[in-house]
Design a protein around this motif. Structure first.
Motif, PDB file in Angstrom:
ATOM      1  N   UNK A  12      21.477  32.520  42.478  1.00  0.00           N
ATOM      2  CA  UNK A  12      22.302  32.902  41.327  1.00  0.00           C
ATOM      3  C   UNK A  12      23.146  31.735  40.834  1.00  0.00           C
ATOM      4  N   UNK A  13      23.726  30.970  41.749  1.00  0.00           N
ATOM      5  CA  UNK A  13      24.524  29.807  41.347  1.00  0.00           C
ATOM      6  C   UNK A  13      23.656  28.799  40.598  1.00  0.00           C
ATOM      7  N   UNK A  14      22.417  28.605  41.078  1.00  0.00           N
ATOM      8  CA  UNK A  14      21.485  27.697  40.403  1.00  0.00           C
ATOM      9  C   UNK A  14      21.153  28.209  39.005  1.00  0.00           C
ATOM     10  N   UNK A  15      20.876  29.503  38.900  1.00  0.00           N
ATOM     11  CA  UNK A  15      20.515  30.091  37.615  1.00  0.00           C
ATOM     12  C   UNK A  15      21.651  29.944  36.609  1.00  0.00           C
ATOM     13  N   UNK A  16      22.865  30.239  37.047  1.00  0.00           N
ATOM     14  CA  UNK A  16      24.029  30.123  36.160  1.00  0.00           C
ATOM     15  C   UNK A  16      24.181  28.688  35.669  1.00  0.00           C
ATOM     16  N   UNK A  17      24.007  27.731  36.574  1.00  0.00           N
ATOM     17  CA  UNK A  17      24.124  26.322  36.195  1.00  0.00           C
ATOM     18  C   UNK A  17      23.055  25.939  35.178  1.00  0.00           C
ATOM     19  N   UNK A  25      28.223  46.644  24.453  1.00  0.00           N
ATOM     20  CA  UNK A  25      28.844  45.801  25.479  1.00  0.00           C
ATOM     21  C   UNK A  25      27.786  45.135  26.342  1.00  0.00           C
ATOM     22  N   UNK A  26      27.931  43.820  26.544  1.00  0.00           N
ATOM     23  CA  UNK A  26      27.046  43.039  27.412  1.00  0.00           C
ATOM     24  C   UNK A  26      27.901  42.260  28.399  1.00  0.00           C
ATOM     25  N   UNK A  27      27.280  41.964  29.552  1.00  0.00           N
ATOM     26  CA  UNK A  27      28.007  41.257  30.609  1.00  0.00           C
ATOM     27  C   UNK A  27      27.307  39.954  30.959  1.00  0.00           C
ATOM     28  N   UNK A  28      28.075  39.033  31.551  1.00  0.00           N
ATOM     29  CA  UNK A  28      27.536  37.743  31.960  1.00  0.00           C
ATOM     30  C   UNK A  28      28.138  37.333  33.296  1.00  0.00           C
ATOM     31  N   UNK A  29      27.435  36.403  33.967  1.00  0.00           N
ATOM     32  CA  UNK A  29      27.868  35.881  35.258  1.00  0.00           C
ATOM     33  C   UNK A  29      28.274  34.416  35.118  1.00  0.00           C
ATOM     34  N   UNK A  30      29.338  34.036  35.826  1.00  0.00           N
ATOM     35  CA  UNK A  30      29.785  32.655  35.917  1.00  0.00           C
ATOM     36  C   UNK A  30      30.087  32.354  37.382  1.00  0.00           C
ATOM     37  N   UNK A  31      30.206  31.071  37.705  1.00  0.00           N
ATOM     38  CA  UNK A  31      30.672  30.703  39.034  1.00  0.00           C
ATOM     39  C   UNK A  31      32.101  31.203  39.205  1.00  0.00           C
ATOM     40  N   UNK A  32      32.391  31.704  40.401  1.00  0.00           N
ATOM     41  CA  UNK A  32      33.750  32.087  40.723  1.00  0.00           C
ATOM     42  C   UNK A  32      34.519  30.922  41.326  1.00  0.00           C
ATOM     43  N   UNK A  33      35.837  31.070  41.494  1.00  0.00           N
ATOM     44  CA  UNK A  33      36.660  29.971  42.023  1.00  0.00           C
ATOM     45  C   UNK A  33      36.252  29.517  43.427  1.00  0.00           C
ATOM     46  N   UNK A  34      35.770  30.444  44.245  1.00  0.00           N
ATOM     47  CA  UNK A  34      35.372  30.053  45.606  1.00  0.00           C
ATOM     48  C   UNK A  34      34.115  29.197  45.584  1.00  0.00           C
ATOM     49  N   UNK A  35      33.189  29.470  44.658  1.00  0.00           N
ATOM     50  CA  UNK A  35      31.988  28.637  44.516  1.00  0.00           C
ATOM     51  C   UNK A  35      32.377  27.226  44.100  1.00  0.00           C
ATOM     52  N   UNK A  36      33.320  27.118  43.140  1.00  0.00           N
ATOM     53  CA  UNK A  36      33.785  25.804  42.703  1.00  0.00           C
ATOM     54  C   UNK A  36      34.481  25.055  43.836  1.00  0.00           C
ATOM     55  N   UNK A  37      35.183  25.790  44.698  1.00  0.00           N
ATOM     56  CA  UNK A  37      35.928  25.158  45.787  1.00  0.00           C
ATOM     57  C   UNK A  37      35.022  24.675  46.911  1.00  0.00           C
TER      58      UNK A  37
END
Length: 250
Positions: free
Chosen positions: A139-144, A201-213
């Motif tokens: 998921x992190x790869x896909x978001x990036x 209404x639509x939703x999206x995913x982003x990296x969270x603060x813990x992923x960035x940390x």
């Protein structure tokens, strides 16, 4: 997403063997093909056994050695250790998000750690659970790759291709919607938010603060380059993680 990985090396040799007919006639050629097929099946089972053995080491936070793997798992197939170990390591990384790292080359000693340095430990004390970090990394790869944000539709399309479907219990990852929209959001690895001004209404995913940390975009890009020609689907099917065409049509 990374391109689909081809057949494991052990299946390639079967094709090569069938292309060169034995001069002894059809009978000897068929015998050779049968023996080769039995060997490939045995090696595939050994790879699965080694993955299970290494997952136990990961759970117990214990190192292991090549000698221990040979004596406990590989046994009579020691000549095939390099290919079995290589594919087991790929499976652990791609499916479970676990890296096998050699820490003492002289004694061939290995430790197991979470890929990309993520600290999420979802196994806890549940002996029946398996690491789910491989899906989180996907998921992190896909978001990036989608420009730092991925729509919910894009996420489920990618997961469906892996046999991970909304509302359907998965043999490794459990109920995926709860995992990615609740648990990993609560753990702050992902953000799951309403797209502004979207109607409906639509939703999206982003990296969270813990992923960035805990990791970084350069590290994830380096990981993507390493696994570019591989795909977890090849291994997920071995663990019952991908539905067959027959099941899909049922």
């Amino acid at each position: 997403m990374p391109a689909a990985m081809g057949s494991p090396p052990w299946s390639q040799s079967e094709d090569e063997g069938s292309s060169s007919q034995d001069e002894g006639g059809p009978s000897s050629s068929e015998d050779s093909e049968d023996a080769e097929s039995l060997l490939q099946d045995a090696l595939r089972l050994k790879m699965i056994d080694l993955v299970v053995f290494l997952l136990l080491k990961y759970r117990e936070k214990e190192p292991t050695t090549k000698a221990e793997m040979l004596s406990s798992v590989i046994k009579e197939y020691q000549d095939h250790f390099p290919e079995i170990f290589s594919l087991a390591s790929e499976c652990l990384q791609l499916v479970f998000g676990v890296d096998v790292k050699e820490v003492d080359p002289s004694n061939h000693c290995y430790v197991l750690d979470t890929t990309l340095g993520l600290t999420y430990d979802e196994m806890g004390n549940d002996e029946g659970s398996m690491p789910k970090t491989g899906l989180l990394i996907t998921l992190l790869c896909l978001i990036l790759l989608e420009g730092d944000r991925a729509s919910e539709e894009e996420v489920w399309e990618a997961l469906n291709g892996m046999g991970v479907r909304d509302g359907r219990e998965h043999s490794i990852f459990g109920e995926p919607r709860e995992l990615i929209t609740k648990i990993w959001v609560q753990e702050e690895y992902l953000e799951y938010r309403l797209v502004p001004n979207s109607c409906p209404a639509r939703y999206e995913f982003l990296w969270g603060p813990r992923a960035h940390a805990e990791t970084s975009k350069p590290k994830v890009l380096e990981y993507l380059l390493r696994v570019n020609r591989k795909n977890p689907i090849s291994f997920l099917s071995l663990f019952g993680g991908v539905d067959s065409d027959e099941e899909e049509g049922a």
